[in-house]
Write a protein that holds these residues in place. Structure first.
Motif, PDB file in Angstrom:
ATOM      1  N   SER A  23      17.467 -37.195  96.479  1.00 21.52           N
ATOM      2  CA  SER A  23      17.299 -37.713  97.848  1.00 21.52           C
ATOM      3  C   SER A  23      18.529 -38.508  98.284  1.00 21.52           C
ATOM      4  N   ASP A  27      19.947 -35.622 100.223  1.00 19.70           N
ATOM      5  CA  ASP A  27      18.917 -35.773 101.265  1.00 19.70           C
ATOM      6  C   ASP A  27      17.698 -34.897 100.993  1.00 19.70           C
ATOM      7  N   ASN A  29      17.620 -31.891 100.222  1.00 17.42           N
ATOM      8  CA  ASN A  29      17.799 -30.495 100.659  1.00 17.42           C
ATOM      9  C   ASN A  29      17.894 -29.557  99.464  1.00 17.42           C
ATOM     10  N   ASP A  30      17.021 -28.552  99.475  1.00 16.61           N
ATOM     11  CA  ASP A  30      16.910 -27.676  98.311  1.00 16.61           C
ATOM     12  C   ASP A  30      17.908 -26.515  98.393  1.00 16.61           C
ATOM     13  N   ASP A  31      19.193 -26.823  98.576  1.00 11.47           N
ATOM     14  CA  ASP A  31      20.189 -25.743  98.623  1.00 11.47           C
ATOM     15  C   ASP A  31      21.295 -26.007  97.598  1.00 11.47           C
ATOM     16  N   SER A  50      25.856 -29.130  97.307  1.00 15.85           N
ATOM     17  CA  SER A  50      25.021 -28.557  98.355  1.00 15.85           C
ATOM     18  C   SER A  50      25.732 -27.339  98.936  1.00 15.85           C
ATOM     19  N   HIS A  52      25.555 -26.177 101.868  1.00 16.14           N
ATOM     20  CA  HIS A  52      26.020 -26.330 103.249  1.00 16.14           C
ATOM     21  C   HIS A  52      27.117 -27.383 103.400  1.00 16.14           C
TER      22      HIS A  52
END
Lengths: 409, 409
Positions: A23, A27, A29-31, A50, A52
């Motif tokens: 987190s 954040d 984000n599951d990428d 990540s 992205h």
């Protein structure tokens, strides 16, 4: 721990998702993507980032196994990851700008998650490309002064220091250095390697018992002189930097040892780069100018170190050493020992087991012999004459005057 | 432990009856008498002996309290009794002739029961009576060589040594020495005492920042140079002897420190005796001859130490230091540091807090000033010129040449 707990490119992502790093950095984000990094010999290393925003959202996961990752026969203490974590924490307290941020430490699985320095280059590689870093003298001089002063008897109370020392007794990793830096290069040992063309110069070193005695004096200091919590592997391969930032990484060798060993190791690797420019800076003018920049870097680093160290001592030192003469002699002795430890580091990189990229990338044997011979001569000069040196300018002068002995006449 | 566990003259007998000492030493005979011994400042001490054979059947019971027995406000770590026990054991392994026998150790109650050296005199008192001990040079030279060699990096493997060091980190007792030996005597401090007549000479010392710097160099070594397991309180008051036997007692200050500190402390106390003979040997011929005997004792002790140490190194040293030049320099440096640490010990006994019997028994102020001034001058000479000394004969020559500065002209 068992081998089954060793991370791989899939489980490292699962692992991160269970920590607050998921987190905090990603954040939630599951990428996530992961990649094992095959640099280094000792630990399992992964980059997890990540999809992205791989530049800004990225971490390094470092796991200690009970052996060296690249050499499974070489057993290593798992405790090194605790030492690395604690030393990064201490360094971060006193010199946060020069230390990577720690995101997570798992004492049970020996996993450390830290800032990914993906906008930084390994300093050794930068120097091989003649990059000039305008802030590095300031950054490393300050890093050494602060981390060494604040863990010495000049700052800590006698009791605080004595409580810290046993937490950083680091027998296995110290033994590696005792053998590879201070012993094997000075005898016939199967681990040693050197350029065939330098055979006569190396033979001379092996036959020189006064030189060996000088090295053993430094070895004795290394093994017994618990002066401050030193990084103990502070070479240009342990520094990641760019024009603006400089970060010192990999302190798992840390223990309470001689202050000059850190300074000496670093300056030695600048001198090794100086010698190896014979090859890397092919244009003569470029070579000459870059060598002068490196020479100036040695001077500036020492001056920043000395000023910062003395300022800290003046302003924050404990009351145990009220003597101006002592301060002066302390610094003088540090300088002379720095040249000694620097020489030991240079020689072991040239005639011992662990050579450095600066030289092994030189594919022309003649030029490699010339470069290495310059390095050996700087080292021998520093080692044998260090007690007559009273300023960093004299030491750098000795470096600038050192020539290659190859080709032998 | 609680205060209620502190032994007294009655409970010490009850205690002994519960241990194997009762059968082993006293054959289970219930005729024990006990007496508290008021020597020493730190521990509770009792002599327990058999009524029918008090010479041969007698033991010393030593109990550590959480404070100094004579100064209850001075808190002290109970762990010192474990350190004393372990060090006596190690010393006994390598030099049994010079160590009292241990009969019993109770880690929980901090009680140590050892051989009663009731046929031995404290060496300091013997020297004050001009007694000559024909074997003491051999005994103490050998004791130092063996206990120091076998706990150094010259014998132990790197890993063995690093495992031992943390067991003997001794912060409270080391701090006592750091303050009383290496700091307070060189500044205005309420603990310091000196003979009023010597005021000008002491003032000169306090104003001499080069001298203070030399002392701080030794202090830095003392605090950081973990060379071997040193006794750390090896003066003539820690030695019990007679014509045939010599025993070194009271190693509770022991820690891994500089080898030369032990040798220096011992030789310093011989030099203090030398100086104090101004009073104790009233007859001039007796004085002159006894001083020459003491001078010879310093030389002989060093020679025995050096020979034994080098022989052990040759025959039993590990393989980590294969260099004849290094051995030579190692011994040379030990000699020079011995004079430094010796000087520090002498000065602190003359102008610091803990004076010695040799001088405080001199009731004639003039003669005391002369004696002490000789001692100060030996110390300052050794301290300032030690780096030019390459043999024990030169060092003893400096002692023989030192005169009193009092009366000041």
């Amino acid at each position: 721990m068992t081998d089954s707990q060793a991370l791989n490119e899939q489980t490292v992502i699962d692992y991160i998702k269970q920590t607050s790093v998921f987190s905090h950095i990603f954040d939630g984000n599951d990428d996530l993507k992961s990649q094992q990094i095959a640099e280094g010999n000792v630990n399992l290393l992964f980059r997890v980032s990540s999809e992205h925003d791989p530049i800004h959202k990225s971490v390094i996961v470092k796991q200690a196994l009970p052996y060296a990752w690249r050499y499974p026969d070489f057993k290593m203490p798992l405790d090194r990851s605790r030492i690395e974590y604690e030393v990064l924490t201490i360094e971060g307290r006193y010199c946060p700008q020069q230390v990577p941020e720690i995101y997570h430490f798992d004492e049970e699985k020996h996993i450390l998650i830290i800032e990914d320095l993906n906008q930084h280059l390994v300093m050794r590689e930068g120097l091989m490309k003649q990059i000039r870093y305008p802030l590095v003298a300031n950054h490393i001089g300050t890093f050494m002064a602060r981390t060494l002063f604040y863990t010495s008897d000049l700052y800590l109370s006698s009791g605080e220091k004595k409580a810290m020392v046993p937490k950083f007794i680091n027998p296995v990793l110290c033994k590696v250095q005792e053998d590879l830096v201070f012993t094997q290069p000075y005898m016939d040992h199967p681990n040693n390697r050197w350029s065939k063309l330098l055979e006569p110069q190396v033979r001379q070193i092996h036959q020189d018992d006064d030189l060996r005695s000088e090295i053993f004096e430094l070895k004795e200091l290394y093994m017994t002189h618990a002066q401050a919590l030193i990084h103990n592997d502070l070479h240009t391969g342990s520094i990641m930097l760019n024009e603006h930032e400089t970060k010192v990484v990999d302190p798992e060798f840390a223990f309470f040892g001689p202050i000059a060993h850190d300074i000496g190791s670093y300056i030695a690797n600048l001198a090794l780069s100086y010698a190896s420019q014979e090859f890397h800076a092919r244009d003569e003018t470029v070579r000459k100018e870059y060598r002068l920049w490196l020479a100036q870097l040695v001077k500036d680093t020492w001056r920043v170190f000395e000023n910062e160290f003395l300022t800290l001592w003046e302003n924050e030192g404990n009351d145990d050493w009220p003597s101006p003469s002592f301060r002066k002699k302390y610094i003088q002795q540090l300088l002379q020992e720095t040249l000694g430890f620097g020489a030991a580091e240079m020689l072991r990189r040239l005639i011992g087991m662990a050579h450095v990229h600066d030289f092994w990338t030189i594919d022309n044997e003649e030029i490699r012999a010339i470069s290495e011979s310059i390095g050996i001569n700087i080292a021998v000069n520093w080692l044998k004459n260090r007690r007559k040196v009273f300023s960093i300018d004299e030491a750098v002068e000795m470096m600038l005057e050192s020539k290659s002995s190859y080709p032998f006449i």
